[in-house]
Design a protein around this motif. Structure first.
Motif, PDB file in Angstrom:
ATOM      1  N   HIS A  74     -11.921  -2.308   6.565  1.00 18.06           N
ATOM      2  CA  HIS A  74     -11.192  -2.203   7.826  1.00 18.06           C
ATOM      3  C   HIS A  74      -9.787  -1.705   7.548  1.00 18.06           C
ATOM      4  N   GLU A  76      -6.294  -1.955   7.074  1.00 20.36           N
ATOM      5  CA  GLU A  76      -5.294  -2.968   6.747  1.00 20.36           C
ATOM      6  C   GLU A  76      -4.729  -2.589   5.384  1.00 20.36           C
ATOM      7  N   ASP A  78      -4.152  -3.971   2.409  1.00 10.90           N
ATOM      8  CA  ASP A  78      -4.821  -4.190   1.118  1.00 10.90           C
ATOM      9  C   ASP A  78      -6.145  -3.429   1.047  1.00 10.90           C
ATOM     10  N   GLU A  79      -6.757  -3.168   2.189  1.00 13.77           N
ATOM     11  CA  GLU A  79      -8.001  -2.396   2.195  1.00 13.77           C
ATOM     12  C   GLU A  79      -7.749  -0.893   2.009  1.00 13.77           C
ATOM     13  N   HIS A 141     -12.277  -9.816  10.544  1.00 15.92           N
ATOM     14  CA  HIS A 141     -11.240  -9.393  11.489  1.00 15.92           C
ATOM     15  C   HIS A 141     -11.191  -7.871  11.508  1.00 15.92           C
ATOM     16  N   ASP A 160     -13.523  -8.864   3.165  1.00 18.79           N
ATOM     17  CA  ASP A 160     -12.835 -10.145   3.324  1.00 18.79           C
ATOM     18  C   ASP A 160     -13.776 -11.316   3.610  1.00 18.79           C
TER      19      ASP A 160
HETATM   20 FE   LIG Z   1      -8.436  -7.923   5.905  1.00 17.70          FE
END
Ligand SMILES: [Fe+2]
Ligand SMILES: [Fe+2]
Length: 243
Positions: A74, A76, A78-79, A141, A160
């Motif tokens: 997703h 974000e 860190d992704e 999320h 996650d």
């Molecule tokens: Fe995440």
């Protein structure tokens, strides 16, 4: 900080960076997964500021410019915070993400047009390795959330899901549901919603043999049972929130 490398399934390498300052005293790991094939794929780019570390780790396995696919669960930091750094280093690489994430974020944010994956669509890495994209909207999320499933080895790149604290082994057969429940209690990182149980049970139907956690060790064992137990816990949380 250092990034450690371990092969957690045939041709699937876990690159793990432990950050003791997050959620002390346990600390927290950020993991990327490099899948070898004619068209190598990196799942999770790592944080933008972690890019030099992760690039150096990838370079210990393959020349980074050989990367063909940059994928993640997703939108974000860190992704996918380093997606453009990877696109710059690897001239033939394409970002690949679900329809929603491309339409909402990546078509604009990525420096090259991404490949949009429909729910259930596969990327063929060659050498008998196929990765299937599965939409998991809002789970744990992100409207655009999804996972990738590597069919030959039965490895679910589950992002996650099952997030846990600490710096465990690269690969474990110890149960991963309890630590995930503890992390959810601490962080509250999941968007509790009525579709959680059924969406996660759909992943259980794949019967994965390895769960590749973004934050935690990779798990080898009965992935279906772990996913069903996680689904049960989320259902319990949703019922409790509505009560
Ligand atoms: Fe995440
Ligand atoms: Fe993450």
């Amino acid at each position: 900080m250092e990034t450690r490398i371990a092969e957690v399934a045939p041709g699937i390498y876990r690159l793990s960076t432990f950050v003791p300052e997050i959620a002390p005293p346990a600390g927290f790991t950020f993991n990327q997964f490099l899948l070898l094939g004619d068209e190598p794929l990196l799942f999770h780019t790592g944080l933008r500021r972690m890019f030099p570390l992760v690039r150096e780790a990838v370079a210990r396995i393959i020349p980074p410019e050989r990367l063909r696919w940059i994928a993640f669960g997703h939108y974000e930091a860190d992704e996918c915070g380093a997606v453009n750094e990877w696109l710059a280093v690897a001239p033939h690489a394409e970002a690949a993400h679900g329809h929603t994430g491309c339409l909402v974020s990546l078509n604009d944010m990525a420096d090259r047009t991404p490949r949009m994956l429909a729910d259930g669509e596969a990327i063929d890495l060659g050498g008998g390795r196929r990765l299937r994209w599965l939409d998991t909207p809002h789970i744990p999320h992100g409207w655009d959330a999804g996972v990738l499933y590597e069919e030959a080895s039965g490895t679910l790149l589950c992002g996650d899901l099952f997030t846990q604290l600490g710096d465990g082994p690269a690969l474990t057969e110890a149960e991963v549901v309890g630590p995930a429940i503890a992390a959810e209690d601490l962080f509250g990182f999941s968007s509790l919603n009525p579709g959680m149980g059924s969406t996660i049970r759909r992943l259980a139907d794949l019967s994965p043999r390895t769960l590749a956690l973004m934050h935690g060790p990779s798990f080898a064992g009965d992935g279906a049972a772990a996913l069903r137990a996680l689904a049960d816990d989320y259902d319990r949380r949703v019922r409790a929130a509505l009560a």
